[in-house]
Write a protein that holds these residues in place. Structure first.
Motif, PDB file in Angstrom:
ATOM      1  N   UNK A 117       0.804  -1.227   0.000  1.00  0.00           N
ATOM      2  CA  UNK A 117       0.000   0.000   0.000  1.00  0.00           C
ATOM      3  C   UNK A 117       0.839   1.280   0.000  1.00  0.00           C
ATOM      4  N   UNK A 118       1.960   1.357   0.736  1.00  0.00           N
ATOM      5  CA  UNK A 118       2.778   2.571   0.631  1.00  0.00           C
ATOM      6  C   UNK A 118       3.352   2.760  -0.777  1.00  0.00           C
ATOM      7  N   UNK A 119       3.603   1.656  -1.490  1.00  0.00           N
ATOM      8  CA  UNK A 119       4.115   1.764  -2.857  1.00  0.00           C
ATOM      9  C   UNK A 119       3.081   2.428  -3.761  1.00  0.00           C
ATOM     10  N   UNK A 120       1.812   2.121  -3.528  1.00  0.00           N
ATOM     11  CA  UNK A 120       0.740   2.736  -4.316  1.00  0.00           C
ATOM     12  C   UNK A 120       0.654   4.230  -4.017  1.00  0.00           C
ATOM     13  N   UNK A 121       0.845   4.583  -2.763  1.00  0.00           N
ATOM     14  CA  UNK A 121       0.781   5.992  -2.371  1.00  0.00           C
ATOM     15  C   UNK A 121       1.876   6.807  -3.045  1.00  0.00           C
ATOM     16  N   UNK A 122       3.084   6.268  -3.094  1.00  0.00           N
ATOM     17  CA  UNK A 122       4.203   7.050  -3.608  1.00  0.00           C
ATOM     18  C   UNK A 122       4.388   6.960  -5.122  1.00  0.00           C
ATOM     19  N   UNK A 123       3.704   6.033  -5.793  1.00  0.00           N
ATOM     20  CA  UNK A 123       3.913   5.827  -7.232  1.00  0.00           C
ATOM     21  C   UNK A 123       3.726   7.109  -8.048  1.00  0.00           C
ATOM     22  N   UNK A 124       2.642   7.885  -7.845  1.00  0.00           N
ATOM     23  CA  UNK A 124       2.500   9.115  -8.620  1.00  0.00           C
ATOM     24  C   UNK A 124       3.604  10.135  -8.344  1.00  0.00           C
ATOM     25  N   UNK A 125       4.111  10.142  -7.128  1.00  0.00           N
ATOM     26  CA  UNK A 125       5.198  11.070  -6.780  1.00  0.00           C
ATOM     27  C   UNK A 125       6.469  10.713  -7.541  1.00  0.00           C
ATOM     28  N   UNK A 126       6.770   9.432  -7.570  1.00  0.00           N
ATOM     29  CA  UNK A 126       7.957   8.991  -8.283  1.00  0.00           C
ATOM     30  C   UNK A 126       7.832   9.270  -9.776  1.00  0.00           C
ATOM     31  N   UNK A 127       6.656   9.021 -10.330  1.00  0.00           N
ATOM     32  CA  UNK A 127       6.444   9.281 -11.751  1.00  0.00           C
ATOM     33  C   UNK A 127       6.620  10.769 -12.068  1.00  0.00           C
ATOM     34  N   UNK A 128       6.094  11.632 -11.199  1.00  0.00           N
ATOM     35  CA  UNK A 128       6.236  13.073 -11.416  1.00  0.00           C
ATOM     36  C   UNK A 128       7.705  13.494 -11.405  1.00  0.00           C
ATOM     37  N   UNK A 129       8.478  12.927 -10.481  1.00  0.00           N
ATOM     38  CA  UNK A 129       9.899  13.259 -10.416  1.00  0.00           C
ATOM     39  C   UNK A 129      10.663  12.681 -11.605  1.00  0.00           C
ATOM     40  N   UNK A 130      10.273  11.497 -12.035  1.00  0.00           N
ATOM     41  CA  UNK A 130      10.886  10.906 -13.227  1.00  0.00           C
ATOM     42  C   UNK A 130      10.717  11.843 -14.427  1.00  0.00           C
ATOM     43  N   UNK A 131       9.513  12.347 -14.629  1.00  0.00           N
ATOM     44  CA  UNK A 131       9.270  13.255 -15.750  1.00  0.00           C
ATOM     45  C   UNK A 131      10.025  14.573 -15.577  1.00  0.00           C
ATOM     46  N   UNK A 132      10.106  15.049 -14.343  1.00  0.00           N
ATOM     47  CA  UNK A 132      10.795  16.309 -14.084  1.00  0.00           C
ATOM     48  C   UNK A 132      12.292  16.213 -14.352  1.00  0.00           C
ATOM     49  N   UNK A 133      12.896  15.088 -13.941  1.00  0.00           N
ATOM     50  CA  UNK A 133      14.350  14.974 -14.033  1.00  0.00           C
ATOM     51  C   UNK A 133      14.846  14.230 -15.275  1.00  0.00           C
ATOM     52  N   UNK A 134      13.945  13.682 -16.043  1.00  0.00           N
ATOM     53  CA  UNK A 134      14.354  12.974 -17.262  1.00  0.00           C
ATOM     54  C   UNK A 134      15.193  13.845 -18.186  1.00  0.00           C
ATOM     55  N   UNK A 135      14.832  15.125 -18.386  1.00  0.00           N
ATOM     56  CA  UNK A 135      15.664  15.980 -19.238  1.00  0.00           C
ATOM     57  C   UNK A 135      17.090  16.173 -18.713  1.00  0.00           C
ATOM     58  N   UNK A 136      17.297  15.960 -17.421  1.00  0.00           N
ATOM     59  CA  UNK A 136      18.625  16.066 -16.820  1.00  0.00           C
ATOM     60  C   UNK A 136      19.410  14.764 -16.897  1.00  0.00           C
ATOM     61  N   UNK A 137      18.817  13.746 -17.523  1.00  0.00           N
ATOM     62  CA  UNK A 137      19.509  12.467 -17.675  1.00  0.00           C
ATOM     63  C   UNK A 137      19.413  11.549 -16.481  1.00  0.00           C
ATOM     64  N   UNK A 138      18.567  11.885 -15.497  1.00  0.00           N
ATOM     65  CA  UNK A 138      18.415  11.021 -14.323  1.00  0.00           C
ATOM     66  C   UNK A 138      17.659   9.760 -14.728  1.00  0.00           C
TER      67      UNK A 138
END
Length: 213
Positions: free
Chosen positions: A108-129
């Protein structure tokens, strides 16, 4: 040590590595203590993954550790496979900041944080993260259903045999599901979140790793 994992973990009562920062995001009463160990035989989550059973997830307490450069261990060496069969080698991460998130679909905590991780992935993808999930339990259909439900687009490694998890115990033991690790451009673990990742805190940790801190 108890055979069945507790519902929550605290960091060890023994002195952990010195940290440039230590954030305590939430305090939970009545937490048991665990000795942090680089040995798989002493790591509760590693034993659980190796056993391949269906025990309840081990919840982290939300604590965040950021390790000073002088305290970081050797560069991470691991290999794994994505659910589509694509090989993943840590040698290819040279010069990149990498975020590893340990999860599985029924957590259940993984479900809670999944959208947060996805948002950060999109934010930092241009930086090569680079972002990788490490799924310690599920087969492809369960993992894919989770990703569709929560809109996760970064890839995950299939780790039901515990290979990636066990590899990480020599660096910074995950010890909880979820756990999120930030790996610096030298391939060393720069920070760890035990439990649900706070989006703002993880963003700061990634930004620091990009800045070479």
């Amino acid at each position: 040590m108890p055979q069945n994992p507790p519902t929550a973990l605290a960091t060890s009562s023994t002195a952990p590595p010195s940290r440039r920062r230590f954030f305590q995001l939430s305090a939970l009463s009545g937490l048991g203590t665990f000795a942090l160990s680089a040995c798989a035989s002493n790591d509760s989550l590693a034993r659980q993954a190796n056993a391949g059973d269906n025990k309840n997830f081990i919840a982290g307490d939300g604590s965040v550790a950021q390790y000073a450069k002088a305290e970081r261990k050797q560069p991470v060496v691991l290999s794994g496979k994505l659910f589509d069969g694509t090989a993943v080698e840590s040698a290819a991460w040279k010069g990149k900041v990498v975020v590893l998130n340990f999860w599985y679909a029924a957590c259940s905590p993984c479900r809670l944080e999944a959208p947060r991780l996805e948002a950060l992935y999109k934010e930092f993808k241009p930086n090569g993260v680079l972002f990788y999930g490490v799924n310690i339990r599920d087969r492809e259909p369960e993992a894919a259903a989770f990703e569709r439900t929560f809109g996760v687009t970064y890839p995950s490694m299939e780790d039901s045999d515990g290979g990636v998890l066990l590899s990480m115990t020599q660096y910074v033991p995950p010890q909880a599901v979820p756990t999120t690790l930030v790996i610096d451009t030298s391939g060393r673990v720069a920070s760890r979140i035990l439990g649900t990742a706070d989006q703002g805190t993880l963003k700061a940790l990634i930004s620091d790793a990009l800045a070479g801190k």
